[in-house]
Design a protein around this motif. Structure first.
Motif, PDB file in Angstrom:
ATOM      1  N   UNK A  45     116.021   1.115  72.638  1.00 50.71           N
ATOM      2  CA  UNK A  45     114.658   0.666  72.947  1.00 50.71           C
ATOM      3  C   UNK A  45     113.709   1.117  71.845  1.00 50.71           C
ATOM      4  N   UNK A  46     112.970   0.172  71.296  1.00 52.27           N
ATOM      5  CA  UNK A  46     111.900   0.456  70.331  1.00 52.27           C
ATOM      6  C   UNK A  46     110.666  -0.286  70.852  1.00 52.27           C
ATOM      7  N   UNK A  47     109.663   0.439  71.341  1.00 53.21           N
ATOM      8  CA  UNK A  47     108.628  -0.197  72.151  1.00 53.21           C
ATOM      9  C   UNK A  47     107.533  -0.948  71.383  1.00 53.21           C
ATOM     10  N   UNK A  48     107.882  -1.613  70.325  1.00 52.22           N
ATOM     11  CA  UNK A  48     107.006  -2.597  69.681  1.00 52.22           C
ATOM     12  C   UNK A  48     107.856  -3.403  68.713  1.00 52.22           C
ATOM     13  N   UNK A  49     107.606  -4.704  68.664  1.00 53.15           N
ATOM     14  CA  UNK A  49     108.457  -5.580  67.841  1.00 53.15           C
ATOM     15  C   UNK A  49     108.349  -5.285  66.355  1.00 53.15           C
ATOM     16  N   UNK A  50     107.169  -4.905  65.866  1.00 55.64           N
ATOM     17  CA  UNK A  50     107.039  -4.586  64.435  1.00 55.64           C
ATOM     18  C   UNK A  50     107.982  -3.440  64.074  1.00 55.64           C
ATOM     19  N   UNK A  51     107.984  -2.408  64.892  1.00 55.48           N
ATOM     20  CA  UNK A  51     108.850  -1.264  64.634  1.00 55.48           C
ATOM     21  C   UNK A  51     110.305  -1.601  64.912  1.00 55.48           C
ATOM     22  N   UNK A  52     110.555  -2.390  65.940  1.00 54.97           N
ATOM     23  CA  UNK A  52     111.937  -2.737  66.295  1.00 54.97           C
ATOM     24  C   UNK A  52     112.615  -3.521  65.177  1.00 54.97           C
ATOM     25  N   UNK A  53     111.933  -4.523  64.655  1.00 53.42           N
ATOM     26  CA  UNK A  53     112.575  -5.320  63.610  1.00 53.42           C
ATOM     27  C   UNK A  53     112.668  -4.524  62.309  1.00 53.42           C
ATOM     28  N   UNK A  54     111.710  -3.629  62.066  1.00 51.09           N
ATOM     29  CA  UNK A  54     111.799  -2.758  60.892  1.00 51.09           C
ATOM     30  C   UNK A  54     112.993  -1.815  61.013  1.00 51.09           C
ATOM     31  N   UNK A  55     113.222  -1.287  62.223  1.00 49.07           N
ATOM     32  CA  UNK A  55     114.366  -0.414  62.449  1.00 49.07           C
ATOM     33  C   UNK A  55     115.666  -1.168  62.236  1.00 49.07           C
ATOM     34  N   UNK A  56     115.705  -2.405  62.711  1.00 49.58           N
ATOM     35  CA  UNK A  56     116.899  -3.241  62.515  1.00 49.58           C
ATOM     36  C   UNK A  56     117.133  -3.523  61.033  1.00 49.58           C
ATOM     37  N   UNK A  57     116.058  -3.720  60.274  1.00 46.41           N
ATOM     38  CA  UNK A  57     116.193  -3.931  58.830  1.00 46.41           C
ATOM     39  C   UNK A  57     116.766  -2.691  58.159  1.00 46.41           C
ATOM     40  N   UNK A  58     116.252  -1.510  58.517  1.00 49.24           N
ATOM     41  CA  UNK A  58     116.790  -0.276  57.959  1.00 49.24           C
ATOM     42  C   UNK A  58     118.258  -0.086  58.301  1.00 49.24           C
ATOM     43  N   UNK A  59     118.629  -0.457  59.507  1.00 53.91           N
ATOM     44  CA  UNK A  59     120.030  -0.364  59.936  1.00 53.91           C
ATOM     45  C   UNK A  59     120.901  -1.290  59.081  1.00 53.91           C
ATOM     46  N   UNK A 433     102.871   1.026  63.508  1.00 51.88           N
ATOM     47  CA  UNK A 433     102.820   1.351  64.941  1.00 51.88           C
ATOM     48  C   UNK A 433     103.426   2.745  65.169  1.00 51.88           C
ATOM     49  N   UNK A 434     102.698   3.797  64.788  1.00 58.56           N
ATOM     50  CA  UNK A 434     103.268   5.151  64.809  1.00 58.56           C
ATOM     51  C   UNK A 434     103.870   5.574  66.143  1.00 58.56           C
ATOM     52  N   UNK A 435     103.229   5.211  67.260  1.00 62.29           N
ATOM     53  CA  UNK A 435     103.757   5.671  68.550  1.00 62.29           C
ATOM     54  C   UNK A 435     105.129   5.059  68.838  1.00 62.29           C
ATOM     55  N   UNK A 436     105.331   3.801  68.461  1.00 61.72           N
ATOM     56  CA  UNK A 436     106.654   3.196  68.646  1.00 61.72           C
ATOM     57  C   UNK A 436     107.676   3.865  67.730  1.00 61.72           C
ATOM     58  N   UNK A 437     107.248   4.187  66.499  1.00 66.77           N
ATOM     59  CA  UNK A 437     108.121   4.921  65.583  1.00 66.77           C
ATOM     60  C   UNK A 437     108.477   6.293  66.144  1.00 66.77           C
ATOM     61  N   UNK A 438     107.486   7.015  66.680  1.00 68.37           N
ATOM     62  CA  UNK A 438     107.756   8.336  67.239  1.00 68.37           C
ATOM     63  C   UNK A 438     108.781   8.243  68.372  1.00 68.37           C
ATOM     64  N   UNK A 439     108.649   7.206  69.178  1.00 67.42           N
ATOM     65  CA  UNK A 439     109.547   7.058  70.323  1.00 67.42           C
ATOM     66  C   UNK A 439     111.003   6.998  69.868  1.00 67.42           C
ATOM     67  N   UNK A 440     111.290   6.144  68.883  1.00 74.20           N
ATOM     68  CA  UNK A 440     112.687   5.995  68.450  1.00 74.20           C
ATOM     69  C   UNK A 440     113.109   7.146  67.547  1.00 74.20           C
ATOM     70  N   UNK A 441     112.177   7.677  66.741  1.00 73.51           N
ATOM     71  CA  UNK A 441     112.524   8.753  65.823  1.00 73.51           C
ATOM     72  C   UNK A 441     112.711  10.083  66.547  1.00 73.51           C
ATOM     73  N   UNK A 442     112.250  10.190  67.773  1.00 76.48           N
ATOM     74  CA  UNK A 442     112.469  11.437  68.517  1.00 76.48           C
ATOM     75  C   UNK A 442     113.957  11.676  68.752  1.00 76.48           C
ATOM     76  N   UNK A 443     114.753  10.616  68.752  1.00 76.42           N
ATOM     77  CA  UNK A 443     116.208  10.738  68.863  1.00 76.42           C
ATOM     78  C   UNK A 443     116.865  10.898  67.497  1.00 76.42           C
ATOM     79  N   UNK A 444     116.230  10.338  66.478  1.00 80.13           N
ATOM     80  CA  UNK A 444     116.782  10.358  65.123  1.00 80.13           C
ATOM     81  C   UNK A 444     115.676  10.829  64.169  1.00 80.13           C
ATOM     82  N   UNK A 445     115.395  12.132  64.126  1.00 79.61           N
ATOM     83  CA  UNK A 445     114.195  12.617  63.430  1.00 79.61           C
ATOM     84  C   UNK A 445     114.197  12.326  61.928  1.00 79.61           C
ATOM     85  N   UNK A 446     113.040  11.966  61.434  1.00 75.01           N
ATOM     86  CA  UNK A 446     112.797  11.741  60.014  1.00 75.01           C
ATOM     87  C   UNK A 446     111.492  12.429  59.641  1.00 75.01           C
ATOM     88  N   UNK A 447     111.215  12.497  58.342  1.00 72.41           N
ATOM     89  CA  UNK A 447     109.961  13.076  57.874  1.00 72.41           C
ATOM     90  C   UNK A 447     109.129  11.998  57.197  1.00 72.41           C
TER      91      UNK A 447
END
Length: 537
Positions: A45-59, A433-447
């Motif tokens: 779950x990534x609670x915003x589409x901008x962050x979700x598709x960006x996460x998928x691109x990074x993957x 969308x920092x809050x959506x990033x924080x949500x997913x990054x809390x499981x996979x921390x980054x700086x």
């Protein structure tokens, strides 16, 4: 077995193990299937589409088959910027969308909310069609095997890119008796012997060729083949750090600048814009090596191509040999450029304020020392860093849709298990969308390091370019580009139990970066370091 379960099962068989999801009422059958069979692809779950598709691109950049699921037309609209980025930068991505139910009664999947009428589009695929390689709405459940195989084949074949599959709710609950995966292999172009011989002839004749690239380091075999070719034949590489790292920054052929008027041939590899005609008028031969050298999606495109070779870079570089060029001039240029940067850093480190180049230098040192991958959106300058390994650097994508780096950095960490340092401007940080990033990054921390220059520098620079004698430039005042107030925008990470630090002095930078990295590695926390920098490049 119902179609939702078949859909997920076939994705898993195809190699997709994660789906980055922003759920909606269209995914009832997928959720039910996942509960019935936990071995199906995981829903991240990534609670915003901008962050979700960006996460998928990074993957995907981490060399994993990547899929993102969005909610009908609103979710597609929110994800469109990321889809555009994946298309123009040739990143393979399966975009799944639901569809408003098309029946008003007669099925448990029929419309039951007001939005099921208002969210229906005349042609849902039209929303993305300019920026996907393939789009298809699945009309019957027995079409699912062919649709999935074809979608993945097209997205993974060069030029790679996003595809768009729509799964209506009524279709997703249909029962199917027999399912069989349909094999459809990927494909990629290679040069003909005639093209190879012509390229060899032109390169042999040339005395001062230059390689210009932007994303020839997108795949490891491309990175290695370009490095071997440039080193073997003494051909300098411009944009060694472009959209990705294309060639090691410590390599003998890595140049920051070269006056193209002194070249007698350009070898343009995976780069849509080799130079700016507004700045320089060239009349020399150009060889283009590219999986799609015409860039046919760009309506107006005036760059010459004396020899166009449709090929992946490794299929070109690994099958061509020429005489080595003179090394002396390149060596002298490299020495002068490295010495200039060294002296520049010495000047910048003693200033009271922080110059972005100096911050880039410190980040580059830490990233090199601690083996971090850098995901950059704008301000970080890779020329001042030590970037030598494949996959150590990724920049903002070709079309310039902001908000990519936050999600992409997390997705890359998921795919590779490599620690990631994300560099972003204050404006692009907000777009991510920092809050959506924080949500997913809390499981996979980054700086994250925010280059906070108090606005959108590129917009201010555009004013200077278009009006070089203008009043805005003389006053250094850019309404609409300068932010009226400065806030501690990174401090919001504390709501997600992350670490925040504000840095305003050059001498604080390294210790702050180390503290942030320790929070990521030792305490499994997100770290955000907000650095106040000068409003310059």
């Amino acid at each position: 077995m119902n179609a939702g379960k078949i859909f997920l099962s076939l994705l898993k068989e195809s190699g997709i193990n994660k789906i980055f999801i922003v759920s909606g009422t269209d995914y009832a059958s997928l959720i039910e299937a996942k509960v019935e069979d936990p071995s199906l692809p995981d829903f991240e779950i990534v609670p915003h589409e901008i962050t979700a598709i960006s996460t998928a691109i990074g993957y995907a950049l981490g060399n994993k088959l990547s899929a993102v699921a969005v909610h009908t037309t609103p979710g597609t609209a929110n994800a469109l910027g990321g889809i555009m980025s994946a298309y123009t930068s040739r990143i393979p991505l399966l975009v799944i969308a639901g569809r408003s139910p098309y029946t008003e009664k007669g099925s448990t999947a029929s419309r039951n909310l007001r939005i099921h009428w208002t969210q229906e589009a005349r042609d849902q695929g039209e929303l993305v069609r300019q920026y996907v390689k393939y789009d298809f709405e699945i009309r019957m459940a027995d079409q699912i095997p062919a649709a999935i195989s074809r979608a993945i084949q097209i997205m993974m074949s060069e030029p790679r890119g996003p595809v768009y599959l729509v799964l209506p709710r009524e279709v997703s609950i249909q029962e199917v008796n027999e399912v069989k995966r349909i094999p459809m292999d990927y494909y990629e172009p290679a040069p003909s012997p005639e093209k190879i011989n012509k390229a060899k002839e032109m390169l042999e004749k040339s005395e001062r060729p230059v390689i210009i690239t932007w994303r020839a380091g997108r795949r490891k075999e491309w990175f290695e083949s370009l490095r071997r070719f440039a080193d073997s034949y003494n051909i300098p590489v411009l944009n060694y750090a472009g959209e990705v790292l294309n060639y090691p920054s410590n390599g003998a052929m890595a140049l920051d600048r070269f006056d193209l008027r002194n070249a007698d041939l350009l070898l343009v590899v995976e780069a849509e814009v080799p130079y700016f005609p507004k700045k320089i008028d060239l009349d020399i031969p150009i060889i283009k090596v590219d999986v799609e050298p015409s860039y046919s999606y760009i309506p107006y495109y005036g760059f010459r191509c004396d020899l166009c070779i449709q090929s992946i870079p490794s299929n070109f570089f690994d099958y061509i040999s020429i005489r080595a060029k003179s090394y002396d001039e390149i060596r002298e240029l490299k020495i002068r450029q490295e010495e200039y940067k060294k002296q520049e850093i010495e000047r910048l480190k003693d200033r009271k304020s922080i110059h972005p180049k100096y911050l880039s230098y410190e980040i580059g040192n830490v990233a090199s020392e601690y083996n971090l991958a850098i995901f950059n959106e704008y301000q970080f300058n890779p020329r001042y860093a030590k970037l030598n390994e494949f996959g150590s650097y990724f920049a903002d994508l070709s079309i310039g849709y902001l908000g990519l780096a936050l999600g992409a950095g997390v997705g890359y960490k998921m795919a590779t298990n490599k620690d990631v340092l994300i560099t972003t401007g204050d404006g692009s940080f907000i777009f991510g969308v920092p809050e959506a990033y924080y949500y997913v990054s809390s499981k996979y921390p980054t700086m994250v390091v925010i280059f906070d220059n108090g606005g959108w520098l590129a917009s201010a620079e555009a004013v200077d370019e278009v009006f070089p004698e203008g009043l805005a430039k003389s006053k250094r005042y850019y309404p609409g580009a300068d932010f009226d107030k400065r806030f501690e925008i990174g401090k919001t990470v504390e709501a997600f139990h992350g670490y925040y630090e504000l840095v305003e002095d050059p001498w604080e930078i390294k210790s702050a970066l180390i503290r942030g990295l320790e929070k990521v590695r030792k305490e499994n926390k997100i770290a955000v370091i907000q650095v106040i920098v000068d409003k310059v490049r």
